[in-house]
Enzyme design. Structure first.
Site, PDB file in Angstrom:
ATOM      1  N   SER A   1      -4.041  -2.688  -0.129  1.00 54.24           N
ATOM      2  CA  SER A   1      -2.965  -3.569   0.323  1.00 54.24           C
ATOM      3  C   SER A   1      -3.545  -4.901   0.773  1.00 54.24           C
ATOM      4  O   SER A   1      -4.459  -4.931   1.603  1.00 54.24           O
ATOM      5  CB  SER A   1      -2.227  -2.896   1.486  1.00 54.24           C
ATOM      6  OG  SER A   1      -1.182  -3.716   1.939  1.00 54.24           O
TER       7      SER A   1
ATOM      8  N   CYS B   1       4.141   5.083  20.077  1.00 53.75           N
ATOM      9  CA  CYS B   1       5.276   4.498  20.794  1.00 53.75           C
ATOM     10  C   CYS B   1       5.627   3.118  20.251  1.00 53.75           C
ATOM     11  O   CYS B   1       6.784   2.732  20.207  1.00 53.75           O
ATOM     12  CB  CYS B   1       4.959   4.370  22.269  1.00 53.75           C
ATOM     13  SG  CYS B   1       4.507   5.942  22.976  1.00 53.75           S
TER      14      CYS B   1
ATOM     15  N   ASN C   1      -6.862   4.627   9.754  1.00 48.50           N
ATOM     16  CA  ASN C   1      -6.381   3.372  10.327  1.00 48.50           C
ATOM     17  C   ASN C   1      -6.393   3.357  11.850  1.00 48.50           C
ATOM     18  O   ASN C   1      -6.376   2.299  12.461  1.00 48.50           O
ATOM     19  CB  ASN C   1      -4.971   3.065   9.829  1.00 48.50           C
ATOM     20  CG  ASN C   1      -4.051   4.265   9.868  1.00 48.50           C
ATOM     21  OD1 ASN C   1      -4.366   5.324   9.310  1.00 48.50           O
ATOM     22  ND2 ASN C   1      -2.929   4.125  10.531  1.00 48.50           N
TER      23      ASN C   1
ATOM     24  N   GLY D   1       0.820  -1.204   0.000  1.00 44.76           N
ATOM     25  CA  GLY D   1       0.000   0.000   0.000  1.00 44.76           C
ATOM     26  C   GLY D   1       0.856   1.258   0.000  1.00 44.76           C
ATOM     27  O   GLY D   1       0.524   2.251  -0.658  1.00 44.76           O
ATOM     28  N   SER D   2       1.963   1.219   0.704  1.00 46.07           N
ATOM     29  CA  SER D   2       2.847   2.395   0.769  1.00 46.07           C
ATOM     30  C   SER D   2       3.363   2.753  -0.622  1.00 46.07           C
ATOM     31  O   SER D   2       3.440   3.928  -0.978  1.00 46.07           O
ATOM     32  CB  SER D   2       4.038   2.123   1.688  1.00 46.07           C
ATOM     33  OG  SER D   2       3.605   1.849   2.991  1.00 46.07           O
TER      34      SER D   2
ATOM     35  N   GLN E   1      -7.301   0.755   4.419  1.00 44.20           N
ATOM     36  CA  GLN E   1      -8.115   0.186   5.506  1.00 44.20           C
ATOM     37  C   GLN E   1      -9.561  -0.064   5.070  1.00 44.20           C
ATOM     38  O   GLN E   1     -10.288  -0.767   5.759  1.00 44.20           O
ATOM     39  CB  GLN E   1      -8.119   1.129   6.721  1.00 44.20           C
ATOM     40  CG  GLN E   1      -6.779   1.235   7.424  1.00 44.20           C
ATOM     41  CD  GLN E   1      -6.395  -0.011   8.207  1.00 44.20           C
ATOM     42  OE1 GLN E   1      -7.245  -0.837   8.570  1.00 44.20           O
ATOM     43  NE2 GLN E   1      -5.109  -0.169   8.463  1.00 44.20           N
TER      44      GLN E   1
ATOM     45  N   HIS F   1      -2.589  -7.384   2.682  1.00 43.95           N
ATOM     46  CA  HIS F   1      -2.496  -7.969   4.036  1.00 43.95           C
ATOM     47  C   HIS F   1      -3.526  -7.403   5.009  1.00 43.95           C
ATOM     48  O   HIS F   1      -3.621  -7.854   6.146  1.00 43.95           O
ATOM     49  CB  HIS F   1      -1.075  -7.857   4.591  1.00 43.95           C
ATOM     50  CG  HIS F   1      -0.632  -6.494   5.024  1.00 43.95           C
ATOM     51  ND1 HIS F   1      -0.501  -6.155   6.359  1.00 43.95           N
ATOM     52  CD2 HIS F   1      -0.257  -5.405   4.330  1.00 43.95           C
ATOM     53  CE1 HIS F   1      -0.059  -4.909   6.451  1.00 43.95           C
ATOM     54  NE2 HIS F   1       0.104  -4.433   5.240  1.00 43.95           N
TER      55      HIS F   1
ATOM     56  N   THR G   1       9.696  -7.809 -12.084  1.00 42.31           N
ATOM     57  CA  THR G   1       9.002  -9.090 -12.278  1.00 42.31           C
ATOM     58  C   THR G   1       7.926  -9.241 -11.214  1.00 42.31           C
ATOM     59  O   THR G   1       8.181  -9.028 -10.020  1.00 42.31           O
ATOM     60  CB  THR G   1      10.015 -10.256 -12.214  1.00 42.31           C
ATOM     61  OG1 THR G   1      10.971 -10.032 -13.229  1.00 42.31           O
ATOM     62  CG2 THR G   1       9.339 -11.603 -12.413  1.00 42.31           C
TER      63      THR G   1
HETATM   64  N1  PLP Z   1      -2.277   3.409   4.407  1.00 46.74           N
HETATM   65  C1  PLP Z   1      -2.970   3.029   5.501  1.00 46.74           C
HETATM   66  C2  PLP Z   1      -4.218   3.776   5.867  1.00 46.74           C
HETATM   67  C3  PLP Z   1      -2.530   1.953   6.278  1.00 46.74           C
HETATM   68  O1  PLP Z   1      -3.215   1.601   7.354  1.00 46.74           O
HETATM   69  C4  PLP Z   1      -1.350   1.274   5.889  1.00 46.74           C
HETATM   70  C5  PLP Z   1      -0.818   0.173   6.713  1.00 46.74           C
HETATM   71  O2  PLP Z   1      -1.020   0.108   7.902  1.00 46.74           O
HETATM   72  C6  PLP Z   1      -0.684   1.691   4.734  1.00 46.74           C
HETATM   73  C7  PLP Z   1      -1.165   2.767   4.005  1.00 46.74           C
HETATM   74  C8  PLP Z   1       0.559   1.007   4.258  1.00 46.74           C
HETATM   75  O3  PLP Z   1       0.262  -0.244   3.687  1.00 46.74           O
HETATM   76  P1  PLP Z   1       1.435  -1.326   3.521  1.00 46.74           P
HETATM   77  O4  PLP Z   1       1.667  -1.894   4.870  1.00 46.74           O
HETATM   78  O5  PLP Z   1       0.899  -2.332   2.571  1.00 46.74           O
HETATM   79  O6  PLP Z   1       2.603  -0.586   2.973  1.00 46.74           O
END
Ligand code: PLP
Length: 393
Positions: free
Chosen positions: A205, A332, A157, A76-77, A185, A207, A243
């Protein structure tokens, strides 16, 4: 000793377990169907290419878009970075160097923005109200002739706030500004139809919905195209080199299809657990629920609350001793002593933000888990408070 079978995992906003059907669907793509999807001139490669195409079709169907609008990424990042930096750099050539976001975004967005600021871009960080909502009127007021992109998360999140994405998207459309939403999310938790929404790009994402870690996707509407983020081979129609993580992509597609097919039932089950815990903790003394109280505007699995004088990390450690895995409302856990930027943005004072807890349910949880979490909180919160010099009953 605790084993995984007697642990109550309620940190599904952090990650979720891979479901057995997803694991089974992925398994052949490691040792048997190991071909490179780009190697189309022999059968092993062609089979991999077919699997990639089938996965893309499933994702497109689940998101309500065309296959040509789905681009797989490593997480996702990466999808967020691509949408934001790729759009900023594209429009910079036309002198448009202004971006709009909110102050409660995930760090994948906020740190992308900060990187662009270091390059000379200007960013407007919109405030949120006490429940975490971005105002579409604020978005409209912030748009300028040199605005390249608006990016507002679909759902937060930490506190579960579901943003008014349709209204914000409509404002962006009216002003001809591209609109990206970080839906990491939200996908698999609330209904999303990309073509029905006024959204140009959307990140997700695997996971977060019982798929594997390390694979995500970016929906990019036809006619919209940020600059490439990863240069190299011609994968992803020449837009994202590398790939393909075929097993991961098959896992993402299988998990997304399952999540979307069972969405109504899943949301109702999760919301019952969420509401049970929210109701319980509101009867405890000196507790503040963070995020919207209206369940229809909150992620169905999210509980976030502050317990006066019960420091978040102590709560987490004592919950862990009782087999409950949750998350603190401060940052934290990620190695910083600063309280969460999200909790500060909704107006919590530092000392209250430090006393916050996030509980996020997943498909593997049951009402018995929700009840056990409440029992654990009844024990742990007074115990932590008892040791605090700040506690006044
Ligand atoms: N954006 C949100 C709102 C998230 O909660 C997260 C992960 O916690 C991400 C982006 C990042 O996703 P990834 O862990 O797949 O990089």
């Amino acid at each position: 000793m605790k084993t995984l079978s007697n642990i109550i995992y309620v940190d599904n906003a952090a990650t979720t377990p891979v479901s057995k059907p997803v694991f089974d669907a992925m398994a052949p793509y490691f040792c048997e169907q190991y071909g490179n999807p780009s190697s189309i001139f022999y059968s092993v490669g062609a089979a991999a290419g077919d699997a990639l195409a089938a996965a893309r079709e499933k994702v497109a169907r689940a998101l309500g878009c065309d296959t040509g609008e789905v681009f797989f990424t490593s997480c996702g990042s990466e999808a967020d970075n691509w949408a934001i930096k790729g759009t900023a750099h594209k429009f910079a050539k036309q002198g448009k160097k202004h971006l709009i976001t909110s102050c409660i975004e995930h760090h994948a967005v906020l740190h992308s923005m900060q990187a662009l600021e270091r390059e000379g871009f200007e960013v407007t960080y919109l405030p949120v109200d006490a429940e975490g909502f971005v105002s579409p009127a604020d978005v409209e007021a912030a748009i300028r002739p040199d605005t390249a992109l608006v990016t507002i998360m679909f759902a937060n999140n930490e506190i579960g706030t579901i943003e008014p994405i349709e209204e914000i998207g409509a404002v962006c459309r009216k002003h001809g500004v591209w609109f990206h939403t970080d839906a990491v999310q939200a996908v698999g938790a609330v209904p999303i139809d990309c073509h029905a929404l006024p959204v140009d790009m959307l990140s997700l994402s695997a996971h977060k919905f019982n798929g594997p870690k390390g694979v995500g996707a970016l929906y990019i509407r036809r006619g919209v195209m940020p600059l490439n983020f990863l240069d190299g081979g011609a994968q992803e129609r020449g837009r994202r080199a590398g790939t393909e993580n075929l097993a991961g992509i098959v896992g993402l597609a299988t998990a997304l299809e399952a999540a979307v097919n069972s969405l109504d039932e899943k949301r109702a089950r999760l919301a019952r657990m969420r509401d049970y815990v929210l109701e319980h903790i509101q009867k405890m003394p000196q507790v503040k629920v963070n995020g919207p109280l209206d369940g229809s505007k909150r992620l169905p699995n999210n509980v976030n609350a502050s317990f006066t004088a019960a420091e978040g990390e102590s709560l987490l450690l004592m919950l862990d001793m009782r087999g409950v895995c949750a998350s603190s409302g401060s940052a934290c856990a990620s190695g910083s002593l600063d309280p969460s930027h999200v909790l500060l943005s909704i107006g919590l004072p530092h000392e209250i933000a430090h006393c916050s807890l996030r509980i996020s349910f997943g498909v593997q949880n049951t009402m018995d888990d929700a009840k056990a979490v409440c029992d654990a909180l009844d024990e742990v919160v007074p115990a932590v408070r008892q040791r605090s010099p700040l506690w006044r009953a």
